[in-house]
Design a protein around this motif. Structure first.
Motif, short mmCIF file in Angstrom:
data_model
loop_
_atom_site.label_atom_id
_atom_site.label_comp_id
_atom_site.label_asym_id
_atom_site.label_seq_id
_atom_site.Cartn_x
_atom_site.Cartn_y
_atom_site.Cartn_z
N LEU A 23 0.83 -1.21 0.00
CA LEU A 23 0.00 0.00 0.00
C LEU A 23 0.87 1.26 0.00
O LEU A 23 0.54 2.23 -0.68
CB LEU A 23 -0.94 0.00 1.20
N ASP A 83 0.88 4.09 -2.83
CA ASP A 83 0.54 5.46 -2.46
C ASP A 83 1.65 6.43 -2.86
O ASP A 83 1.38 7.52 -3.36
CB ASP A 83 0.26 5.55 -0.95
N HIS A 84 2.89 6.02 -2.66
CA HIS A 84 4.01 6.86 -3.07
C HIS A 84 3.98 7.08 -4.59
O HIS A 84 4.16 8.21 -5.07
CB HIS A 84 5.33 6.22 -2.65
N ARG A 144 1.39 6.94 -6.50
CA ARG A 144 0.24 7.79 -6.80
C ARG A 144 0.58 9.25 -6.56
O ARG A 144 0.32 10.10 -7.40
CB ARG A 144 -0.97 7.38 -5.94
N ARG A 145 1.19 9.54 -5.41
CA ARG A 145 1.53 10.92 -5.09
C ARG A 145 2.59 11.50 -6.03
O ARG A 145 2.56 12.68 -6.36
CB ARG A 145 1.98 11.04 -3.64
N ARG A 204 -6.18 0.97 -7.61
CA ARG A 204 -4.76 1.28 -7.40
C ARG A 204 -3.84 0.29 -8.08
O ARG A 204 -2.72 0.63 -8.45
CB ARG A 204 -4.45 1.30 -5.89
N TYR A 254 -7.26 8.36 -1.29
CA TYR A 254 -7.78 7.12 -0.69
C TYR A 254 -7.85 7.24 0.83
O TYR A 254 -6.91 7.75 1.44
CB TYR A 254 -6.89 5.94 -1.07
#
Length: 123
Positions: A14, A18-19, A21-22, A65, A117
């Motif tokens: 996750l 997330d990294h 995505r950012r 994701r 999210y």
């Protein structure tokens, strides 16, 4: 197929997604396998974890994701199994290669980049 990963490995997956995505970038399956210490068979374990995450995202009506994970090949698309999973979840319809798949994937990636999210609390 039934595989299990630890809470630390799940959180690592996750965190990597997330990294990405950012930072608005994609990850290859190989890069994730190198960063996460998944139990053998690692690729099947990663695939199962990504499919489970896709199910969580679909149930929450969130962008998938798992679309951030792609093959190293020239297509720069996820593997066929990703599209099959997305189809089972009612998110994609069509062949897993070609223009339709590439277009849908690009759209889904853009949605992931824009979406915030909520914290995932269950596995």
């Amino acid at each position: 197929m039934s595989v299990r990963i630890s809470r630390q490995q799940w959180d690592g997956l996750l965190g990597e997604l997330d990294h990405a995505r950012r930072q608005r970038h994609l990850l290859t399956y190989r890069a994730l396998l190198e960063r996460l210490e998944l139990p053998t068979p690692a690729m099947q374990t990663l695939t199962a974890a990504l499919e489970y995450l896709a199910m969580i995202d679909a149930r929450a009506d969130q962008p998938l994701r798992s679309s951030l994970v792609i093959s190293q090949g020239a297509s720069r698309l996820p593997r066929t199994g990703f599209f099959e999973c997305a189809e089972k979840l009612g998110r994609f319809c069509g062949p897993s290669d070609g223009v339709a798949a590439a277009s849908w994937h690009a759209s889904e990636v853009a949605r992931v980049f824009e979406y915030i999210y909520p914290p995932t609390t269950t596995t």
